[in-house]
Design an enzyme around this catalytic site. Structure first.
Site, PDB file in Angstrom:
ATOM      1  N   THR A   1      14.797  11.313  37.780  1.00 28.07           N
ATOM      2  CA  THR A   1      15.222   9.970  37.387  1.00 28.07           C
ATOM      3  C   THR A   1      16.431   9.991  36.469  1.00 28.07           C
ATOM      4  O   THR A   1      16.612  10.942  35.690  1.00 28.07           O
ATOM      5  CB  THR A   1      14.060   9.268  36.659  1.00 28.07           C
ATOM      6  OG1 THR A   1      14.546   8.073  36.046  1.00 28.07           O
ATOM      7  CG2 THR A   1      13.470  10.128  35.554  1.00 28.07           C
TER       8      THR A   1
ATOM      9  N   TYR B   1       8.665   8.484  29.844  1.00 27.90           N
ATOM     10  CA  TYR B   1       8.876   8.591  31.289  1.00 27.90           C
ATOM     11  C   TYR B   1       9.967   9.625  31.598  1.00 27.90           C
ATOM     12  O   TYR B   1       9.771  10.550  32.398  1.00 27.90           O
ATOM     13  CB  TYR B   1       9.251   7.220  31.863  1.00 27.90           C
ATOM     14  CG  TYR B   1       9.670   7.278  33.297  1.00 27.90           C
ATOM     15  CD1 TYR B   1       8.770   7.620  34.291  1.00 27.90           C
ATOM     16  CD2 TYR B   1      10.989   7.011  33.675  1.00 27.90           C
ATOM     17  CE1 TYR B   1       9.160   7.699  35.619  1.00 27.90           C
ATOM     18  CE2 TYR B   1      11.386   7.082  34.993  1.00 27.90           C
ATOM     19  CZ  TYR B   1      10.477   7.429  35.959  1.00 27.90           C
ATOM     20  OH  TYR B   1      10.861   7.510  37.272  1.00 27.90           O
TER      21      TYR B   1
HETATM   22  N1  UFG Z   1      14.946  -6.538  33.119  1.00 26.77           N
HETATM   23  C1  UFG Z   1      14.924  -7.855  32.701  1.00 26.77           C
HETATM   24  N2  UFG Z   1      13.879  -8.638  33.098  1.00 26.77           N
HETATM   25  C2  UFG Z   1      12.875  -8.164  33.914  1.00 26.77           C
HETATM   26  C3  UFG Z   1      12.927  -6.822  34.346  1.00 26.77           C
HETATM   27  C4  UFG Z   1      13.973  -6.032  33.923  1.00 26.77           C
HETATM   28  O1  UFG Z   1      15.798  -8.301  31.963  1.00 26.77           O
HETATM   29  O2  UFG Z   1      11.946  -8.938  34.223  1.00 26.77           O
HETATM   30  C5  UFG Z   1      16.059  -5.678  32.686  1.00 26.77           C
HETATM   31  C6  UFG Z   1      15.591  -4.477  31.878  1.00 26.77           C
HETATM   32  O3  UFG Z   1      15.414  -4.820  30.521  1.00 26.77           O
HETATM   33  C7  UFG Z   1      16.728  -3.510  32.124  1.00 26.77           C
HETATM   34  C8  UFG Z   1      17.180  -3.840  33.557  1.00 26.77           C
HETATM   35  O4  UFG Z   1      16.680  -5.130  33.834  1.00 26.77           O
HETATM   36  O5  UFG Z   1      17.775  -3.798  31.268  1.00 26.77           O
HETATM   37  C9  UFG Z   1      16.645  -2.895  34.588  1.00 26.77           C
HETATM   38  O6  UFG Z   1      15.243  -2.755  34.386  1.00 26.77           O
HETATM   39  P1  UFG Z   1      14.250  -2.201  35.490  1.00 26.77           P
HETATM   40  O7  UFG Z   1      12.865  -2.359  34.935  1.00 26.77           O
HETATM   41  O8  UFG Z   1      14.542  -2.843  36.804  1.00 26.77           O
HETATM   42  O9  UFG Z   1      14.649  -0.693  35.625  1.00 26.77           O
HETATM   43  P2  UFG Z   1      14.815   0.446  34.502  1.00 26.77           P
HETATM   44  O10 UFG Z   1      16.276   0.637  34.303  1.00 26.77           O
HETATM   45  O11 UFG Z   1      13.981   0.205  33.318  1.00 26.77           O
HETATM   46  O12 UFG Z   1      14.141   1.710  35.178  1.00 26.77           O
HETATM   47  C10 UFG Z   1      14.448   2.069  36.483  1.00 26.77           C
HETATM   48  C11 UFG Z   1      13.313   2.886  37.058  1.00 26.77           C
HETATM   49  C12 UFG Z   1      13.231   4.209  36.423  1.00 26.77           C
HETATM   50  C13 UFG Z   1      14.572   4.880  36.366  1.00 26.77           C
HETATM   51  C14 UFG Z   1      15.596   3.987  35.754  1.00 26.77           C
HETATM   52  C15 UFG Z   1      16.932   4.647  35.796  1.00 26.77           C
HETATM   53  O13 UFG Z   1      12.082   2.249  36.872  1.00 26.77           O
HETATM   54  O14 UFG Z   1      12.363   4.990  37.195  1.00 26.77           O
HETATM   55  O15 UFG Z   1      15.628   2.806  36.480  1.00 26.77           O
HETATM   56  O16 UFG Z   1      17.916   3.826  35.221  1.00 26.77           O
HETATM   57  F1  UFG Z   1      14.491   5.969  35.609  1.00 26.77           F
END
Ligand code: UFG
Length: 334
Positions: free
Chosen positions: A117, A141
């Protein structure tokens, strides 16, 4: 030659199984169905319901002498959950991976592809991130996956075992033919949440953090279409079959970022629904921005992305959600 896909009933794993079958490969799926769905499994693909941390299950599955490659997806994947439940993440993602890798060595499995990741990079301070960039994961994670990368590197050095680590950036979208997509309940990932909100499955969505040091104040991520990610695995599988390299690591990303606001705008535009977005503070474990350098995958493995457009990723996610929510109506607490 059979490929064992762990987590093959999950979002990315089910796309992998489809792609392997599409090119005529033999596949077996191992999944405990804790988050995966039976409905995503192909009836003609052998399926074992079981835990990747269970030696008896692993010994039974890997006693099939035709299995020579493992593609390992089964894991827990929600960054904020890992902050709340670090030991659960280290158990599922790290300890159980150790069981699986050990079983592979025991059974003479020669090839292993691992879903790592972008979270292993954490706050890098400079972008785009290269595979050689300093790793500074800021969530359990990310650390749970980084430890597995080390296990694979060391195992490849000690045994007749080749490992390919693919560091996924933000995987989104769905099979363009509509055969699979993100199906988990209580989704937390941005595009899935936004799409559910556009389709009226949630009354509103929440935007976490508008004060990041980015042009519009919201987090930036390098989104990759799941079909392009799977294409990277196929290139990786071919590479492992031909190459003498024992261990390699590649970023899987386009090398271009989109902010949370840009994603929400795309979902609103493509769905035609101006849904409600509430603003909240930052979410634990979120780095401000992660953009990859994805050149090595293209250069070394011949990967060619075909769905490199945020609007296309959103369109396929919407298409899948419409189909999936009709099959399985459910209401989501937001
Ligand atoms: N976000 C919101 N509202 C939501 C969901 C997400 O504002 O309801 C924001 C988060 O705060 C973040 C962005 O959207 O800023 C992306 O969040 P995600 O939850 O879609 O994804 P993440 O970046 O947290 O994590 C994902 C995968 C991981 C991976 C990572 C790599 O879940 O496995 O991307 O960047 F490691």
């Amino acid at each position: 030659m059979t490929v064992l896909v762990t987590g093959g009933a999950g979002y990315i794993g089910s796309h992998m199984v489809l792609a392997l079958r599409d090119r005529g490969e033999q596949v077996t799926v191992l999944d405990d169905l804790s988050t995966g769905l039976q409905s995503l499994l192909l009836p003609e693909v052998p399926f074992v319901q079981g835990d990747i941390g269970d030696d008896a299950v692993l010994d039974a599955v890997l006693s099939d002498p035709s299995i020579d490659t493992v593609i390992h997806f089964a894991a827990r994947i929600v960054v904020p959950d890992s902050v709340a439940d670090p030991l659960g993440y280290y158990l599922n993602n790290t300890v159980k991976a150790h069981r699986l890798i050990s079983a592979c060595v025991r059974h003479g499995i020669k090839r292993f592809i691992f879903s790592s990741t972008a979270a292993v990079y954490g706050e890098t301070g400079s972008e785009p991130v290269l595979e050689s960039s300093t790793l500074n994961p800021i969530s359990p994670y990310g650390r749970s996956k980084w430890m597995v990368e080390w296990m694979l590197r060391d195992t490849a050095a000690a045994h007749d075992f080749k490992a390919l680590v693919l560091r996924y950036f933000n995987v989104v979208g769905a099979d363009p033919q509509g055969r699979s997509g993100q199906s988990g309940r209580n989704a937390t990932h941005l595009i899935k949440v936004a799409v559910e909100t556009a389709l009226g499955l949630r009354p509103h969505m929440t935007l976490f953090g508008t004060d990041y040091p980015t042009p519009d104040g919201t987090c930036i991520r390098d989104y990759i279409h799941v079909s392009d990610l799977i294409a990277a695995h196929l290139c990786g599988l071919d590479h492992l079959r031909q190459s003498p390299d024992g261990f390699s690591v590649y970023n899987c990303a386009y090398g271009r970022g989109a902010s949370v606001l840009e994603v929400i705008d795309s979902v609103k535009r493509i769905s035609g629904v101006d849904f409600t977005v509430l603003q909240a503070g930052r979410r634990a474990g979120d780095p401000a921005s992660i953009i990859a350098d994805g050149q090595a995958l293209r250069r070394d493995l011949g990967w060619q992305p075909r769905h490199d457009s945020l609007d296309e990723m959103v369109r396929h996610a919407l298409q899948w959600e419409r189909k999936h929510s009709n099959l399985q109506p459910y209401s989501i607490q937001s």
